[in-house]
Design a protein around this motif. Structure first.
Motif: not given
Length: 437
Positions: A13, A53, A57
């Motif tokens: 990230h 995301f 996850y």
């Protein structure tokens, strides 16, 4: 699906964010005013994208940990079933195997999910794993408990059937009898006790053998107590059946001995002398008692008490019957003397007033007449007593007299009446004289 490490996801990230900012800056090269105005929007969009995301996850990580937990619970369930084998088994063996398998399941989870140890999904699914293992254990224990109680119930029923069959078979075998053969002697107390003990030993050995795995289970004591009660109930039934059999057997022996006594006494040609008759009756009674006691000596006195009393009554009744039969026969063969005695009694009865005097004179007359029949003195007295007690003509003749007490009472009543009448007359005369003055 394989989850990536959380730190790798964060690093990716950060790298992607730097790259995006760098590209944005290059795209707006020498346009600082626009860059500065829009960089915050870019950061916001990147943050939102990152959060999306990150959620995906977490979902993936949750799914990975959940699947691992599910597979381990399934593995534990299969391993526990395979390790304990066919049910039922001792519950302690299930607990022992559970301890080893649950520890191994936790160890496998920790080993495979080690990279995600610091995540919330790891902790939650590990806790769910332990709960799932405990649930599978509880299910197995419930199945084992049901199977254990089923086996114990069947063992209990077998004990009851076994005792019922074995005790009766052994008892009647001990008496030399097969089944319900009523012509043979039933078992005595010793045979019943021996049969009971043997049946208990045999049946309870089978019970304990079939239920040996459950001897430390809480329910075992309950079923064992129920089995003991079933045997106790069977023992009571055995004693009751045996008692009835002894009573019926005793009654058959009594009837047989009474019949033998009758056959013996029927062989005597009546009339005979009283002493001979008494001797024959006593001998027949003694022999009947000897045979009766020899056959029944092994049985409980309580079981044959009523039967023995009835037997004695029957023997006494037969003795009385044959004594009376002999006296009746003497009377029949002495009818001429009896008729003459009755005629003399009728003639002399008018001179006697009291019952006692009449009966005494009747006995004297009959003794004189029967003496001509060459009967012994003892037999004559027996025949006379029999005639006085049973002959209706003689009973009616004696009944014409007054009893001594009745005569005295009549005399006293008459005297009192006379005194009362005299007193009344005398009293009345005085009263009339008194009124004349």
């Amino acid at each position: 699906m394989c989850a990536v490490l959380q730190e790798n996801f964060a690093a990716a990230h950060n790298a992607a964010k730097l790259k995006a900012v760098e590209l944005f800056k290059n795209f707006l090269f020498n346009m600082d005013q626009i860059y500065n105005a829009k960089i915050s929007d870019l950061n916001s969009e990147i943050t939102d994208t990152y959060k999306g995301f990150e959620q995906r996850y977490r979902n993936v990580l949750q799914a990975v940990c959940s699947e691992e937990r599910r597979q381990l619970v399934a593995w534990y369930t299969d391993a526990l079933a395979a390790g304990t084998g066919p049910l039922p088994v001792a519950s302690a063996s299930i607990i022992s195997l559970h301890s080893a398998l649950s520890a191994e399941a936790a160890e496998r989870f920790e080993e495979r999910m080690a990279p995600y140890r610091e995540t919330a999904a790891y902790g939650a699914q590990r806790a769910e794993l332990l709960l799932g293992v405990e649930g599978a254990l509880g299910t197995r224990q419930n199945e084992n408990r049901k199977q254990t109680e089923l086996v114990l119930t069947e063992a209990l029923e077998r004990v009851a059937r076994c005792y019922e069959t074995a005790s009766h078979r052994l008892a009647w075998q001990g008496a030399g009898v097969e089944g319900d053969n009523s012509e043979m002697a039933p078992p005595d107390d010793a045979a019943v006790a021996e049969a009971h003990n043997s049946a208990v030993e045999t049946c309870f050995s089978a019970f304990r053998e079939s239920a040996s795995f459950a001897q430390n289970e809480p329910s075992y004591r309950v079923f064992e107590a129920n089995a003991l009660e079933a045997v106790a109930a069977g023992h009571r039934r055995l004693l009751e059946v045996s008692r009835h059999a002894v009573e019926e057997y005793c009654a058959r022996i009594s009837r047989r001995e009474v019949a033998d006594m009758k056959r013996t006494l029927n062989g005597i040609l009546l009339p005979v002398e009283d002493d001979f008759m008494r001797h024959a009756i006593n001998n027949a009674t003694t022999e009947a008692h000897k045979r009766y006691d020899a056959v029944l000596e092994h049985y409980s006195a309580d079981d044959i008490r009523e039967c023995r009393a009835a037997f004695n009554d029957a023997l006494r009744a037969q003795a009385t019957y044959y004594e009376d039969a002999n006296l009746r026969q003497v009377k029949e063969t002495s009818q001429k003397a009896v008729k003459q005695a009755k005629a003399r009694c009728e003639r002399e009865a008018v001179n006697l007033y009291f019952t006692s005097s009449l009966e005494a004179r009747v006995r004297e007359i009959f003794d004189e007449e029967l003496a001509r029949e060459r009967l012994s003195a003892a037999l004559r007295q027996r025949v006379i007593s029999f005639i006085v007690a049973t002959d209706p003509d003689v009973r009616e003749l004696i009944g014409r007299g007054y009893s001594f007490t009745g005569a005295i009472a009549t005399a006293v009543s008459t005297a009192l009446a006379v005194v009362a009448a005299v007193a009344c007359v005398c009293g009345g005369g005085k009263r009339r004289g008194a009124r004349s003055y």
